[in-house]
Design an enzyme around this catalytic site. Structure first.
Site, mmCIF file in Angstrom:
data_model
loop_
_atom_site.group_PDB
_atom_site.id
_atom_site.type_symbol
_atom_site.label_atom_id
_atom_site.label_comp_id
_atom_site.label_asym_id
_atom_site.label_seq_id
_atom_site.Cartn_x
_atom_site.Cartn_y
_atom_site.Cartn_z
ATOM 1 N N GLU A 172 0.797 -1.230 0.000
ATOM 2 C CA GLU A 172 0.000 0.000 0.000
ATOM 3 C C GLU A 172 0.831 1.283 0.000
ATOM 4 O O GLU A 172 0.781 2.063 0.968
ATOM 5 C CB GLU A 172 -0.962 0.011 1.190
ATOM 6 C CG GLU A 172 -1.883 -1.203 1.240
ATOM 7 C CD GLU A 172 -2.979 -1.069 2.290
ATOM 8 O OE1 GLU A 172 -2.902 -0.167 3.144
ATOM 9 O OE2 GLU A 172 -3.940 -1.853 2.232
ATOM 10 N N ASN A 301 -5.525 -5.142 -1.962
ATOM 11 C CA ASN A 301 -6.115 -5.027 -0.618
ATOM 12 C C ASN A 301 -7.404 -4.235 -0.748
ATOM 13 O O ASN A 301 -7.385 -3.088 -1.205
ATOM 14 C CB ASN A 301 -5.181 -4.275 0.334
ATOM 15 C CG ASN A 301 -3.940 -5.076 0.702
ATOM 16 O OD1 ASN A 301 -3.762 -6.198 0.233
ATOM 17 N ND2 ASN A 301 -3.098 -4.488 1.530
HETATM 18 C C1 GBH Z 1 -4.553 -2.033 5.506
HETATM 19 O O1 GBH Z 1 -4.653 -0.689 5.255
HETATM 20 C C2 GBH Z 1 -3.198 -2.329 6.040
HETATM 21 O O2 GBH Z 1 -2.374 -2.915 5.042
HETATM 22 C C3 GBH Z 1 -3.204 -3.173 7.278
HETATM 23 O O3 GBH Z 1 -1.955 -3.128 7.869
HETATM 24 C C4 GBH Z 1 -4.318 -2.705 8.187
HETATM 25 O O4 GBH Z 1 -4.285 -3.321 9.434
HETATM 26 C C5 GBH Z 1 -5.619 -2.981 7.504
HETATM 27 O O5 GBH Z 1 -5.652 -2.405 6.243
HETATM 28 C C6 GBH Z 1 -6.854 -2.506 8.272
HETATM 29 O O6 GBH Z 1 -6.880 -1.114 8.372
HETATM 30 O O7 GBH Z 1 -10.759 6.418 4.385
HETATM 31 O O8 GBH Z 1 -9.438 7.913 3.025
HETATM 32 O O9 GBH Z 1 -8.350 6.154 4.255
HETATM 33 C C7 GBH Z 1 -5.905 -0.289 4.717
HETATM 34 C C8 GBH Z 1 -5.929 1.184 4.547
HETATM 35 C C9 GBH Z 1 -8.223 1.805 4.546
HETATM 36 C C10 GBH Z 1 -6.673 2.779 3.017
HETATM 37 C C11 GBH Z 1 -9.341 2.358 3.768
HETATM 38 C C12 GBH Z 1 -7.809 3.333 2.258
HETATM 39 C C13 GBH Z 1 -10.028 4.162 2.404
HETATM 40 C C14 GBH Z 1 -9.794 5.584 2.096
HETATM 41 N N1 GBH Z 1 -7.053 1.618 3.743
HETATM 42 N N2 GBH Z 1 -8.920 3.556 3.145
HETATM 43 S S1 GBH Z 1 -9.585 6.581 3.522
#
Ligand code: GBH
Length: 461
Positions: A172, A301
């Site tokens: 990511e 993911n």
């Molecule tokens: C993942 O990140 C990680 O790789 C992991 O380590 C973590 O534990 C897991 O997910 C759970 O969080 O609302 O603007 O951020 C996910 C991160 C979450 C990024 C949802 C994008 C949507 C846009 N993502 N997010 S925002």
């Protein structure tokens, strides 16, 4: 949904891989042992207010000391593969110079333990724990970090490449660049737009450099890839402002990564938008060819999809800085404990779209899962019908995407066990196995038992 919720017969080939995933800082603990030095997350956790509850990864799930038992736990779930990440500051303290033998030895033992248990190791080289020294030297906005990453990758590859067949460079990069250097809610907590754009380019460059060097050193067939977090970005309404906001969100979230990786160029509309903001990707001659180095698997993911509006709550189309508004509007319907909407249908749509826009690229779901407000009984058991339903709907969404031509070859549940959920600390639980942090006792939740049965049924047993 009923606790025993069963999927209709899963139309998946026997080669479809099932797994569970974790990352180093979220589970290992032992942050000052055997020569490990601090990462940007050790530092960030000390910033008052940065992490809910003032939590940190000092102990986490104590996996560093419980690894053999954890591998036995993974085996009990009946999965094919386990995705873990390597802590850079454990393997190469300070981010430069020779390897730390004790750090490498841990991942060596983990690899052997997995293989002995019949579980295929899937390595992620970078799941956000940048050595603090490299951040002090400028971090990902500094071009040198890309070269340091490739050197580090080779230290790990030289040691594990004879046994690990699948390698993911970055997890990511959007989170590293956007949340870490622009929004500031992840380590290192910087808030500078230009820095985040430079970070994007240097993360991608590091991926390309590392992939080239590992491939050149590989002595047998090896699968290389990168994992991206991806959602769907739909216009909230059919106005041109909302359509433009969705275009920008998709551009910054997905296309600025996949276009250079697969087409060797940044998307023209995003380059134009950045120029209007007085910034640009710091591209040097030859960089794009390095970034476009072929790789074999895209890690996807997925957590949820969003709608986007080009107007704020007052109807303005520009913000205080005169920049176009890009406002996320969460779809209606049920939410997880993260307050994230549940949008399995959009998962199918994302996978089908990826297979069309970026063809000839096998995909594996490297993370999918959800946090819910689990209630554990005295034995640590959790009847998480909500998580089970989430997993069932999203696995069904993968099957549907495959039926529409998406080349998805595997699925990892996030996460093996409850762990340090970054800025949310330990309060949010994504595990299919419950962790009692006071005793470190692990107890499979109902979702874990369901997952085990689902895998077995998918194999026709
Ligand atoms: C993942 O990140 C990680 O790789 C992991 O380590 C973590 O534990 C897991 O997910 C759970 O969080 O609302 O603007 O951020 C996910 C991160 C979450 C990024 C949802 C994008 C949507 C846009 N993502 N997010 S925002």
């Amino acid at each position: 949904p009923a606790p025993g919720l069963l999927l209709p017969a899963l139309d998946l080939p026997p080669s479809f891989k099932w797994g569970v995933a974790t990352s180093s800082y979220q589970i290992e603990g032992a942050v000052a042992e055997d020569g490990r030095t601090p990462s940007i997350w050790d530092t960030f956790c000390r910033v008052p207010g940065a992490v809910v509850g003032g939590d940190n990864g000092d102990v986490a799930c104590d996996h560093y000391h419980r690894m053999p038992q954890d591998v036995a736990l993974i085996k009990s779930l009946g999965v094919d593969t386990y995705r873990f990440s390597v802590a850079w500051p454990r393997v190469q303290p300070g981010g430069r110079g020779p390897a730390n033998p004790a750090g490498l030895a841990f991942y060596d033992r983990l690899t052997d333990e997995l293989l002995a248990a019949g579980i295929d190791p899937w390595v992620t080289l970078y799941h956000w724990d940048l050595p603090q020294e490299l951040e002090d030297a400028g971090g990902w906005p500094n071009r040198d970090t890309a070269y340091r990453f490739a050197d580090y990758a080779m230290l790990v590859f030289d040691r594990l490449g004879d046994r690990v067949r699948t390698w993911t460079t970055l997890n990511e990069p959007w989170c590293s660049a956007w949340l870490g250097y622009y929004v500031g809610v992840h380590a290192p907590g910087r808030k500078n737009f230009g820095d985040s754009i430079a970070a994007v380019h240097h993360l991608l460059l590091g991926h390309g450099l590392a992939t080239q060097r590992m491939r050149a050193a590989a002595t047998r067939e090896t699968t290389f890839g990168i994992t991206l977090n991806m959602g769907t970005a739909d216009p909230a309404t059919d106005t041109s402002a909302d359509r433009d906001a969705a275009r920008r969100a998709d551009g910054m979230g997905l296309r600025i990564y996949l276009d250079p990786l697969r087409k060797g160029e940044y998307p023209a509309d995003m380059v134009e938008d950045l120029a209007a903001r007085g910034t640009a990707f710091p591209v040097r001659d030859g960089d794009l060819a390095v970034i476009a180095t072929p790789f074999e698997v895209l890690g996807v993911n997925f957590y949820f999809g969003q709608d986007f509006s080009g107007t704020d709550e007052h109807g303005n189309t520009t913000d205080a800085d005169g920049l176009p508004v890009v406002r996320a509007v969460l779809p209606e319907g049920p939410r997880t404990a993260m307050d994230w909407p549940i949008t399995a249908d959009r998962f199918t749509r994302l996978l089908v779209r990826l297979s069309r826009d970026y063809p000839d690229l096998p995909m594996v779901i490297t993370e999918n899962g959800a946090a819910f407000d689990d209630i554990a009984d005295a034995d640590g058991a959790v009847a998480d019908a909500d998580r089970t339903a989430y997993l069932a709907e999203h696995i069904a969404a993968v099957v549907a995407a495959r039926e529409q031509g998406a080349d998805v070859r595997g699925y990892f549940a996030w996460s093996l066990m409850d762990n340090f959920e970054w800025a949310e600390g330990y309060a949010k639980r994504f595990g299919i196995v419950h962790v009692d942090y006071a005793t470190q006792v692990r107890t499979p939740k109902q979702s874990a038992l369901w997952y085990r049965d689902t895998i077995s049924r998918a194999r026709g047993n």
